[in-house]
Motif scaffolding. Structure first.
Motif, PDB file in Angstrom:
ATOM      1  N   ASP A 108     -34.808   2.080 -21.012  1.00  0.00           N
ATOM      2  CA  ASP A 108     -35.108   3.484 -20.755  1.00  0.00           C
ATOM      3  C   ASP A 108     -36.037   3.993 -21.845  1.00  0.00           C
ATOM      4  N   LEU A 109     -36.937   4.893 -21.444  1.00  0.00           N
ATOM      5  CA  LEU A 109     -37.890   5.442 -22.401  1.00  0.00           C
ATOM      6  C   LEU A 109     -37.286   6.667 -23.074  1.00  0.00           C
ATOM      7  N   HIS A 110     -37.336   6.673 -24.398  1.00  0.00           N
ATOM      8  CA  HIS A 110     -36.820   7.787 -25.184  1.00  0.00           C
ATOM      9  C   HIS A 110     -37.936   8.380 -26.019  1.00  0.00           C
ATOM     10  N   TRP A 111     -37.849   9.682 -26.266  1.00  0.00           N
ATOM     11  CA  TRP A 111     -38.870  10.400 -27.016  1.00  0.00           C
ATOM     12  C   TRP A 111     -38.258  11.113 -28.224  1.00  0.00           C
ATOM     13  N   GLY A 112     -39.057  11.207 -29.260  1.00  0.00           N
ATOM     14  CA  GLY A 112     -38.690  12.037 -30.387  1.00  0.00           C
ATOM     15  C   GLY A 112     -39.039  13.486 -30.128  1.00  0.00           C
ATOM     16  N   GLN A 113     -38.711  14.341 -31.082  1.00  0.00           N
ATOM     17  CA  GLN A 113     -38.907  15.773 -30.911  1.00  0.00           C
ATOM     18  C   GLN A 113     -40.330  16.215 -31.273  1.00  0.00           C
ATOM     19  N   GLY A 114     -41.071  15.365 -31.912  1.00  0.00           N
ATOM     20  CA  GLY A 114     -42.449  15.679 -32.266  1.00  0.00           C
ATOM     21  C   GLY A 114     -42.594  16.171 -33.689  1.00  0.00           C
ATOM     22  N   THR A 115     -43.756  15.892 -34.260  1.00  0.00           N
ATOM     23  CA  THR A 115     -44.077  16.376 -35.593  1.00  0.00           C
ATOM     24  C   THR A 115     -45.523  16.871 -35.596  1.00  0.00           C
TER      25      THR A 115
END
Length: 121
Positions: A108-115
């Motif tokens: 499954d593809l997971h993402w961070g919250q961004g910077t």
């Protein structure tokens, strides 16, 4: 549960450098591809670079020769070294990872919250 946490963003002058890091944690059995994407205001999210579990890398044409992606499989981390930064590199940078967990088959593809990365001219 899988979490991706990015760090290393900030404000830098054109020509400068930044190093982004992303750490994946949770019930991780294995990680396939890890990558960095970015999204500038009013634009779609775009691929910056990605690296396979075997170390094969891909870069967008706009960052080739300036950015370097690397990963540490033992630590489930991926890094993006950004040199010769330009104002057009300004964006929110997101890491992602194709993760297989202990409790679910498949990836499954997971993402961070961004910077946020801001490059001033």
């Amino acid at each position: 549960q899988v979490q991706l946490v990015e760090s290393g963003g900030g404000l830098v002058q054109a020509g400068g450098s930044l190093r982004l890091s992303c750490a994946a944690s949770g019930s991780i059995f294995s990680i396939n591809t890890m990558g960095w994407y970015r999204q500038a205001p009013g634009k779609q999210r775009e691929l910056v670079a990605r690296v396979s579990s075997g170390g094969t890398t891909n870069y967008s044409d706009s960052v080739k020769g300036r950015f370097t992606i690397s990963r540490d499989n033992a630590k489930n981390t991926v890094h993006l070294q950004m040199n010769s930064l330009k104002p057009e590199d300004t964006a929110v940078y997101y890491c992602n990872a194709d993760v297989r967990t202990y409790y679910r088959g498949g990836y499954d593809l997971h993402w961070g919250q961004g910077t946020q990365v801001t490059v001033s001219s």
